[in-house]
Design an enzyme around this catalytic site. Structure first.
Site, PDB file in Angstrom:
ATOM      1  N   GLY A   5     -17.249 -16.950  17.105  1.00 41.90           N
ATOM      2  CA  GLY A   5     -17.412 -16.376  18.448  1.00 41.90           C
ATOM      3  C   GLY A   5     -17.788 -17.385  19.518  1.00 41.90           C
ATOM      4  N   GLN A   6     -17.581 -18.680  19.234  1.00 41.09           N
ATOM      5  CA  GLN A   6     -17.909 -19.698  20.242  1.00 41.09           C
ATOM      6  C   GLN A   6     -16.787 -19.753  21.279  1.00 41.09           C
ATOM      7  OE1 GLN A   6     -18.548 -23.671  18.698  1.00 41.09           O
ATOM      8  NE2 GLN A   6     -19.262 -24.457  20.665  1.00 41.09           N
TER       9      GLN A   6
ATOM     10  N   ASP B 164     -27.833 -16.638  31.031  1.00 39.81           N
ATOM     11  CA  ASP B 164     -26.441 -16.330  30.698  1.00 39.81           C
ATOM     12  C   ASP B 164     -25.839 -15.484  31.818  1.00 39.81           C
ATOM     13  OD1 ASP B 164     -24.706 -16.260  27.769  1.00 39.81           O
ATOM     14  OD2 ASP B 164     -24.048 -14.932  29.396  1.00 39.81           O
ATOM     15  N   ILE B 165     -24.616 -15.799  32.198  1.00 32.76           N
ATOM     16  CA  ILE B 165     -23.947 -15.111  33.306  1.00 32.76           C
ATOM     17  C   ILE B 165     -23.594 -13.664  32.942  1.00 32.76           C
ATOM     18  CG2 ILE B 165     -21.530 -15.678  32.777  1.00 32.76           C
ATOM     19  CD1 ILE B 165     -21.282 -16.653  35.711  1.00 32.76           C
TER      20      ILE B 165
ATOM     21  N   HIS C 236     -24.579 -24.691  22.398  1.00 37.02           N
ATOM     22  CA  HIS C 236     -25.616 -23.973  23.136  1.00 37.02           C
ATOM     23  C   HIS C 236     -26.274 -22.969  22.203  1.00 37.02           C
ATOM     24  CE1 HIS C 236     -21.689 -22.077  23.633  1.00 37.02           C
ATOM     25  NE2 HIS C 236     -22.316 -20.916  23.590  1.00 37.02           N
TER      26      HIS C 236
END
Ligand code: AMP
Ligand code: ZN
Length: 112
Positions: free
Chosen positions: A91-92, A30-31, A98
């Site tokens: 919260g998508q 995750d970034i 994913h």
């Protein structure tokens, strides 16, 4: 979906820190990590959300890869969390299914 960032990552058009690619899914870092281990397990095919995903074998693949990665990252014994955010109130923020794999610290509950 040509404007979908996870489709672009899956096709190699956009860079990401690839952790694993096997079968019909891939795992990336995750970034914006929320824990020492924060990976995203993503079906290569564009599937928007859980409603689209149920009944397709890919969900089993996504969860199997998460369990394998949890073992590989040393989280199986200490525990970890798997999360799929669904839709706006869930919260998508990226409309390509994913699974978040989070671990490496004690995680609180309830979520925010
Ligand atoms: P969600 O809010 O459940 O839709 O999760 C989307 C996740 O994707 C967030 O944790 C973001 O930090 C992460 N993310 C967004 N863009 C990228 C990217 N280019 N590479 C890796 N992770 C990303
Ligand atoms: Zn997509």
């Amino acid at each position: 979906m040509n404007d979908c960032i996870f489709c672009k990552i899956a096709s190699g058009e956009m860079e990401a820190k690839l952790v694993k690619k096997e079968g019909n899914c891939l795992a990336i870092e995750d970034i914006n990590p929320q824990a020492p281990v924060h990976l995203l397990i993503i079906p290569a095919e564009h599937i928007q959300d859980m409603s689209e995903a149920v009944g397709k074998g890919v969900l089993e693949e996504v969860f199997a890869m998460a369990v394998l990665l949890a073992e590989e990252k040393g989280l199986a014994e200490r525990g970890y969390r798997l999360v799929i955010n669904c839709g706006e109130e869930g919260g998508q923020t990226v409309p390509h299914l994913h699974l978040h794999l989070l671990g490496g610290r004690p995680l609180t509950w309830p979520p925010g």
